[in-house]
Every structure is written in structure tokens, then in C-alpha cells.
Motif scaffolding. Sequence first.
Motif, PDB file in Angstrom:
ATOM      1  N   ASN A  32      -0.128  -1.392 -12.529  1.00  0.00           N
ATOM      2  CA  ASN A  32      -1.628  -1.024 -12.995  1.00  0.00           C
ATOM      3  C   ASN A  32      -3.069  -1.767 -12.919  1.00  0.00           C
ATOM      4  OD1 ASN A  32      -0.435   1.817 -13.671  1.00  0.00           O
ATOM      5  ND2 ASN A  32      -0.691   1.405 -15.809  1.00  0.00           N
ATOM      6  N   LEU A  35      -3.333  -1.253  -8.876  1.00  0.00           N
ATOM      7  CA  LEU A  35      -3.513  -0.294  -8.478  1.00  0.00           C
ATOM      8  C   LEU A  35      -5.329   0.064  -8.218  1.00  0.00           C
ATOM      9  CD1 LEU A  35      -0.171   1.845  -9.026  1.00  0.00           C
ATOM     10  CD2 LEU A  35      -1.272   0.961  -6.901  1.00  0.00           C
ATOM     11  N   HIS A  45      13.256  -6.897  -7.387  1.00  0.00           N
ATOM     12  CA  HIS A  45      13.438  -8.448  -7.609  1.00  0.00           C
ATOM     13  C   HIS A  45      15.028  -8.889  -7.777  1.00  0.00           C
ATOM     14  CE1 HIS A  45      13.697  -4.962 -10.624  1.00  0.00           C
ATOM     15  NE2 HIS A  45      14.969  -5.950 -11.196  1.00  0.00           N
ATOM     16  N   GLU A  52      14.402  -9.474   1.148  1.00  0.00           N
ATOM     17  CA  GLU A  52      14.631  -8.714   3.013  1.00  0.00           C
ATOM     18  C   GLU A  52      12.984  -8.133   2.042  1.00  0.00           C
ATOM     19  OE1 GLU A  52      17.408  -5.556   2.927  1.00  0.00           O
ATOM     20  OE2 GLU A  52      16.766  -4.192   4.488  1.00  0.00           O
ATOM     21  N   PHE A  53      12.756  -7.370   1.077  1.00  0.00           N
ATOM     22  CA  PHE A  53      11.754  -7.069   1.171  1.00  0.00           C
ATOM     23  C   PHE A  53      10.298  -7.969   0.749  1.00  0.00           C
ATOM     24  CE2 PHE A  53       7.941  -5.086  -1.180  1.00  0.00           C
ATOM     25  CZ  PHE A  53       8.327  -3.865  -1.196  1.00  0.00           C
TER      26      PHE A  53
ATOM     27  N   THR C  66      14.222  -0.300  -9.620  1.00  0.00           N
ATOM     28  CA  THR C  66      14.460  -1.501  -9.771  1.00  0.00           C
ATOM     29  C   THR C  66      15.799  -1.475  -9.797  1.00  0.00           C
ATOM     30  OG1 THR C  66      14.093  -1.538 -11.989  1.00  0.00           O
ATOM     31  CG2 THR C  66      12.260  -2.247 -10.451  1.00  0.00           C
ATOM     32  N   LEU C  67      16.335  -1.378  -8.204  1.00  0.00           N
ATOM     33  CA  LEU C  67      18.425  -1.207  -8.889  1.00  0.00           C
ATOM     34  C   LEU C  67      18.601  -2.804  -8.644  1.00  0.00           C
ATOM     35  CD1 LEU C  67      19.160  -0.048  -5.127  1.00  0.00           C
ATOM     36  CD2 LEU C  67      19.883   1.027  -7.309  1.00  0.00           C
ATOM     37  N   ALA C  98      13.098   0.994   2.025  1.00  0.00           N
ATOM     38  CA  ALA C  98      12.062  -0.166   2.146  1.00  0.00           C
ATOM     39  C   ALA C  98      13.271  -1.238   2.513  1.00  0.00           C
ATOM     40  CB  ALA C  98      12.170  -0.295   1.013  1.00  0.00           C
ATOM     41  N   THR C  99      14.507  -1.198   1.780  1.00  0.00           N
ATOM     42  CA  THR C  99      15.902  -2.032   1.877  1.00  0.00           C
ATOM     43  C   THR C  99      17.158  -1.801   2.441  1.00  0.00           C
ATOM     44  OG1 THR C  99      16.584  -2.149   0.283  1.00  0.00           O
ATOM     45  CG2 THR C  99      14.081  -3.874   0.997  1.00  0.00           C
ATOM     46  N   GLY C 100      18.300  -2.175   2.802  1.00  0.00           N
ATOM     47  CA  GLY C 100      19.234  -1.860   3.468  1.00  0.00           C
ATOM     48  C   GLY C 100      19.971  -1.571   1.995  1.00  0.00           C
ATOM     49  N   ARG C 102      18.959  -0.499  -0.913  1.00  0.00           N
ATOM     50  CA  ARG C 102      18.749   0.841  -1.326  1.00  0.00           C
ATOM     51  C   ARG C 102      19.152   1.615  -0.366  1.00  0.00           C
ATOM     52  NH1 ARG C 102      13.148   0.864  -4.817  1.00  0.00           N
ATOM     53  NH2 ARG C 102      13.306  -1.639  -4.995  1.00  0.00           N
ATOM     54  N   ARG C 103      19.186   2.260   0.981  1.00  0.00           N
ATOM     55  CA  ARG C 103      19.475   2.837   1.698  1.00  0.00           C
ATOM     56  C   ARG C 103      20.789   3.106   1.576  1.00  0.00           C
ATOM     57  NH1 ARG C 103      16.357   0.642   5.768  1.00  0.00           N
ATOM     58  NH2 ARG C 103      17.671  -1.081   6.127  1.00  0.00           N
ATOM     59  N   LYS C 135       6.667   1.983   3.103  1.00  0.00           N
ATOM     60  CA  LYS C 135       7.167   0.873   2.672  1.00  0.00           C
ATOM     61  C   LYS C 135       6.114   0.894   0.901  1.00  0.00           C
ATOM     62  CE  LYS C 135       6.997  -1.518   6.961  1.00  0.00           C
ATOM     63  NZ  LYS C 135       6.034  -1.872   7.611  1.00  0.00           N
ATOM     64  N   GLY C 136       7.220  -0.057   0.032  1.00  0.00           N
ATOM     65  CA  GLY C 136       7.212   0.097  -1.427  1.00  0.00           C
ATOM     66  C   GLY C 136       6.970   1.811  -2.230  1.00  0.00           C
ATOM     67  N   ASP C 138       5.068   3.516  -1.931  1.00  0.00           N
ATOM     68  CA  ASP C 138       3.930   4.720  -1.587  1.00  0.00           C
ATOM     69  C   ASP C 138       4.329   5.062  -0.706  1.00  0.00           C
ATOM     70  OD1 ASP C 138       2.288   3.309  -3.028  1.00  0.00           O
ATOM     71  OD2 ASP C 138       1.782   2.040  -1.995  1.00  0.00           O
ATOM     72  N   PRO C 187      -2.393   8.562  -8.089  1.00  0.00           N
ATOM     73  CA  PRO C 187      -1.266   7.945  -7.396  1.00  0.00           C
ATOM     74  C   PRO C 187      -1.679   6.004  -7.702  1.00  0.00           C
ATOM     75  CG  PRO C 187      -1.734   9.523  -5.774  1.00  0.00           C
ATOM     76  CD  PRO C 187      -2.942   9.186  -7.287  1.00  0.00           C
ATOM     77  N   THR C 190       0.475   3.693 -12.481  1.00  0.00           N
ATOM     78  CA  THR C 190       1.590   2.993 -11.677  1.00  0.00           C
ATOM     79  C   THR C 190       2.480   3.831 -12.635  1.00  0.00           C
ATOM     80  OG1 THR C 190       3.187   1.598 -10.829  1.00  0.00           O
ATOM     81  CG2 THR C 190       2.244   1.767 -13.108  1.00  0.00           C
ATOM     82  N   ALA C 191       3.561   4.940 -11.718  1.00  0.00           N
ATOM     83  CA  ALA C 191       5.044   5.162 -12.480  1.00  0.00           C
ATOM     84  C   ALA C 191       4.702   6.737 -13.187  1.00  0.00           C
ATOM     85  CB  ALA C 191       5.960   4.441 -13.459  1.00  0.00           C
TER      86      ALA C 191
END
Lengths: 262, 262, 262
Positions: A32, A35, A45, A52-53, C66-67, C98-100, C102-103, C135-136, C138, C187, C190-191
Motif C-alpha cells: 500500500n 502503490l 517469494h 525468474e521474476f 503467493t504460490l 508472469a512465470t512458468g 504460475r502458468r 507483469k506482476g 497489474d 487499484p 493493494t489486494a
Amino acid sequence: MDDTGQHLDHMRRTAPLVQNITNYVAMNIMANVMLAAGASPAMVHAREEAAEFTGLAQALTINIGTLSPAWADAMLESAVAAQAQGTPWILDPVAVGATGYRRDIGARLLDLAPTVIRGNASEIMALAGADASGKGADTADAVSQAQEAASALARRTGGVVAVTGPVDFVTDGTRNAEVANGHALMPRVTALGCSLTGIVGAFTVGQDPFEATVAALAFFGLAGEQAAEGVRGPGTFQVAFIDALYTMTPEDLARGARITLA
Amino acid sequence: MDDTGQHLDHMRRTAPLVQNITNYVAMNIMANVMLAAGASPAMVHAREEAAEFTGLAQALTINIGTLSPAWADAMLESAVAAQAQGTPWILDPVAVGATGYRRDIGARLLDLAPTVIRGNASEIMALAGADASGKGADTADAVSQAQEAASALARRTGGVVAVTGPVDFVTDGTRNAEVANGHALMPRVTALGCSLTGIVGAFTVGQDPFEATVAALAFFGLAGEQAAEGVRGPGTFQVAFIDALYTMTPEDLARGARITLA
Amino acid sequence: MDDTGQHLDHMRRTAPLVQNITNYVAMNIMANVMLAAGASPAMVHAREEAAEFTGLAQALTINIGTLSPAWADAMLESAVAAQAQGTPWILDPVAVGATGYRRDIGARLLDLAPTVIRGNASEIMALAGADASGKGADTADAVSQAQEAASALARRTGGVVAVTGPVDFVTDGTRNAEVANGHALMPRVTALGCSLTGIVGAFTVGQDPFEATVAALAFFGLAGEQAAEGVRGPGTFQVAFIDALYTMTPEDLARGARITLA
């Protein structure tokens, strides 16, 4: 040094994508804060994707506030990636002196040459190997006590070191500055120091790291001063602080910054 | 019982370092609540350092809201360390009846003799092995239904048990108290119960746990009452609540506490 | 379509228990948004209990912000449980392109037929396999660019797809709607998008998913419009937004919703 306000203007115009590997306490307020200030934060993380990010990000911040082995790996891999790509990266060594585990991870991150280190006096002293008194995230040492440790760290990493407190001290081993902006309510809101690290990251993109750090600290502290007017406690202060980061103009910052170069 | 306000005064003068192993939802607001009240919170949960940090802390709180195996290990090891060192530790058995995993970890923590257990009626009943109706973090049972379970738990652990709700019930198996402070908007802000557990932890340092718990509950509830004046909803309420924790004086608390000993 | 306000009234009367496996940044504000609106959120994500808890929940939301591997397992197992039990579940594919990593997780979740997918234009396009620029967290693409991808996704999953932005687009492959409610400050907190996913989950319980999604988007956007009156920045806005979710009546919503069916 350039006009401080120009650093804010540059950051807002470029809205840099900053990857933050930070602690659980800080994540929401840090996002926040960033932003509101005009940056584009991304909290990524997981070891499976962090490095990669980092290839997409324009700056990286690493905060060891809530450590665990998987996160420590991601921190180290992202810092390596940032260093390899010439991406500025900022180290926030939260409570680095409190446990052996933190000292170990802190030392390994230090070897990856952070562009900027931002911590309180106890953290900077502990990271430099000096005796420090702080426990937890609070400092028990004065900024002035940490100046020597900060200069030694800066010479060792080739980067910038910022010791934040009532009056901040910033050094790159050659140039020194003090920033007197800030307010006593700021340490009463959790994770504002962590959030400042994100602002430093955003300011460093495409700028001289020493000047960018000084400008970021002045911006943050001045927002605290503006926010404190008329509030009753840390609750109303936090809300007003976010607004101040959003409404402050480069001209406000140029006028209100209290920076002493030494 | 001592003057309730003196407990607040004592906590503020000593600003105890309280380690909190708590859930992700609560971390930020819990730290802000504790900072506003005058304590020194530290969120340290990694297995690699949690028990070591417990050696530095003056109180420990453990909240099972967002469990995982690594965290459960850290909780158990920190509770063992606290017990061995005579450090007060507080258990917050969030949603302990909801899944088998929670029941298992809850039972193992219970065996480590928490100084204080703080939960809602459904949680206290589930922890005591009674039939409870609550799912998730909400309670479906009234405080009065949990009094027997609370007393049984207190006798079993030798500690204090606090059942919080519209009127809180506190017992150490011998002494009982009711605390009538509070406001209906409090359950509309997430993790205020978790945050209260941190305040209980801070109040217990160097004090009789039963009296400290009663005083902490009155302090928290009275801040809720003060905060509710003139707010429009849970957003403004949360902000005013943080301010009230910061501005309340020991005299305010002594005057406003609504405690009935039984 | 039914009166939009009736969807809000139904959700408040039933106060559905919604399990949210969401990212660390969103957890606190998402829970507060859902509590203010009148739902009963539960953040349960540990692999040891997530799928068991899904058996208790009336809706499930999964957000990949956040995976990590343990969380990904819990997401997949809970989605399987929801699908088996006919419990509505909502996918929020944060930064899926954004990353493999996540895809990969995004694709596996997609195969479990989410009742609703809610994302920004870049996320929906990436999930559908189209070229996306974001990216990210946004978006770099406009909602209109993602309409075709959204329709293709809806036909593939048999569910609803909502692309949120200045004007939202909702489709179930047959019916389409646009929702024009919202405010430019949203926007900047955040979140809020993640939090909206929780509101969508709460609205879908016992309702037609397409209509429920449209109503949830209008409710959320209208609260943003109401909140923006008289605020100075994202800090005061966030506070007023929580209040608006709490105070808005079904009649307010019926009057203020700006929905176009197509």
C-alpha cells in the motif's frame, strides 16, 4: 546533489516494477505504501519463481523479517539474479542480530553486494559484526553509534548503507548525509521501516543509489510529518500517512526535505 | 484484585518483548494493536529460530489460525522453551474444532500447560472435548455454555482460561470473573481476537496471570467502546480502535472497566 | 436478471462460510472486506486440512498470488473437493502469465472447472493462452482486449469468467454483461481485486453464478464510488470503502448498479 523532488518525479513517471521478498507482517502495508507513492510492487517469494521474476523486475528488495529455509533460498537466488543483471537490490536486515539463523542468512546476503542496505542502528551494527543491543525489530542503539559500522559496511559492499532513526545517516563510504525528516509516531506503526525499504528500491531505479536513497528517506519522513498533523494516535496516523505519500508533490518534497550533506 | 489501571501502567512502563507465533491474517493488525498499546511485539515463527528467540522474549503467544507442519513444530518447541524458562505463554486455539489436524495440534499444545488460554466459546468447548458448534473462526455457542468447559480446562492446565464474547468469562479454576466491556463492531474486524491474545501476553509479564488477563480484557473492550463513538462502520472503527489503545490512560481504564468477580 | 439488491440481501441473510486460499498480501484486507459485507470468511490453506475444511465451506476461493508447492497442493485438493461436492469455487489467477510456475498451476486449476474465474485483462488472456502484456499483479491490457479470451475460457470451463477493470466484462459463454461501477482509487489499494474474489464467492452461494457475479461486481464497484466522496488518498479511501461495504443497503445497490446486459 540533484533537486530531491526530481527523484520523486522520476519514480512516479516510471512507476518501476519492484519485487519484494519481505516478511508477512509487512506485505500488505508495504504494497500500500508503494502503490500510494506511485511504484508498482510485486510480492513474489516462492523459490519456484522468485529468481525468474527478478528478471522482470526493475529493482528487488529483500527483508529477512520472517525467515524460513525455502524463503532464504529464494532470497539468495533472487539476489544472485539481481547482481548478475545489474538490477539494484536492497537488503533490509530485520533483527539480524537476534538469532544465529538470522546472522547466517544476513552474512550470506551481504556477500551478494546489496546496492543499498537499510536498517536501524542495532541491525546495521549487528550486520557489520559490531556489538549491538537490539532485540526483535526494535533498536536499542542510537544512529550515531552505528555510523562507523555503516561506513565499514559500505566500503565492504561497495554500496550504500542507510541507518534510519530520528535522524537518518546515509553513506556510500565516501559521501555521507543526514536526513532529519520523520515523526515519533512512525515506529508505532508496524512495518513502516520495511515499507521504506520498498520506497528506496523504487527510487534507485535508473538513479545514483546514494542520492536516490537520501531522497527516498526525505520523502518518507516528510510524509510522516505531514501525516502527524491533527491525528490522535497510530491508527489515524497510518491512514494519513498513506494519503500523504499519495498527495505529496515534488515541490513539497524539495521544500520540506531536511538533508545535510557531510 | 488490584486497581485494573495499574496493570496497564505496568505494561506500558515495562514495554515487554512478546514473541507471537500467529496466523498470517492477524500478524499486521496484532503488531499494530500491541505497538499502540505500548508493548514490543516480535513475530518470529520459523522452526530454525523460534525456540531460540523464546529465550529472549518476556512472553510468548501461540495462535493456530493458519497451521502447517513446520509452524506446528515451532509452536511446540517454543512452548517447551517457555515452560522450561517459566516464561508466560498464551494459547489461542483458533477454530480448533474445525479439522482433525487442529484438534491434534491443539491437544499437544494443551499438554504444555499454557499460562492462559484465550478463545471464543466454541473453541474453548472443543479444546475441552465438549461438543461445540463453531466452524471457522466464528463461535456458534454462547459464553455461558462454555463456563464449565473453561473451568475444567483451567483445573487441568493449572492456568487461566478466558472465554471471550459479548461478556467475557475468566477463570483459573478457583477465581472467576466476568468482563462486560466491548462493542458489537469488534467481531466485524478480522483478527481482533487474535490481537487481544497479544495484549493478554503483554499484561501477564511480571503479574498474576488471572488478574492480568482480566485487566487486559477490560482494556481491550473499553478501547472498543471508546472507538465506536461516532464511527460509521468497521473501517473507521478499526482506525479509532488503534487510537483508543494508544490514548487510554490507566485512570480511564480504572473508571471504565466493568469487571465482576465471582 | 433479478433485482441486483436481492443478491446482497440474500448473501447477508445467509452469511455464507467461504474458505479462502489466498495470498499473504490479501489475507487481512480480504477478510475485512468480507466481514464488512456480511460474509463469514475462513482462511484455511494448509495441505493437512484444506480439503477437509472445504467440506464445511459453502464456497471456496483460490488465489495464486503467493504460490509455493505446499500451497499449490492444497489448492488442487480443495478444488477437487469443491468440484466433487458441487460447492462453487472461484479462481483468481493473479499474475498467471508472469512465470512458468504460475502458468503450470493455473492450467491445472483450470482443468478443475472453476465456477467463476475473476482476473484482470492480462490475467484472463494469459490463462486462455493468448498473448498478454501484464507483469506482476497489474494489467497492461484493456478489458475489451480480453473479451474473446474470456468467452473462450467460459465455454471451455462451463463456468463464468469476469474480467475486471474500469468497466468489467462478465460472460458465461452465452450471456454477457458489463458493469460500469468502480473508482480510479481502487487499484491504488493493494489486494482489492483479491478481496473482490471473496465477495464473488459469497454471492454465488445458492445463486445463479452469472447473476451473482454481476451483482457482486456492481456491489463492490458502487462501494468504491461511495467511498471516494471526500477522501484525500488511498489511505482514507480504504477506510471509507470498508464502511461503505458495511452500510450499503440492497436498495442503494439496486439504485446505483450500472449493469448492461448484452
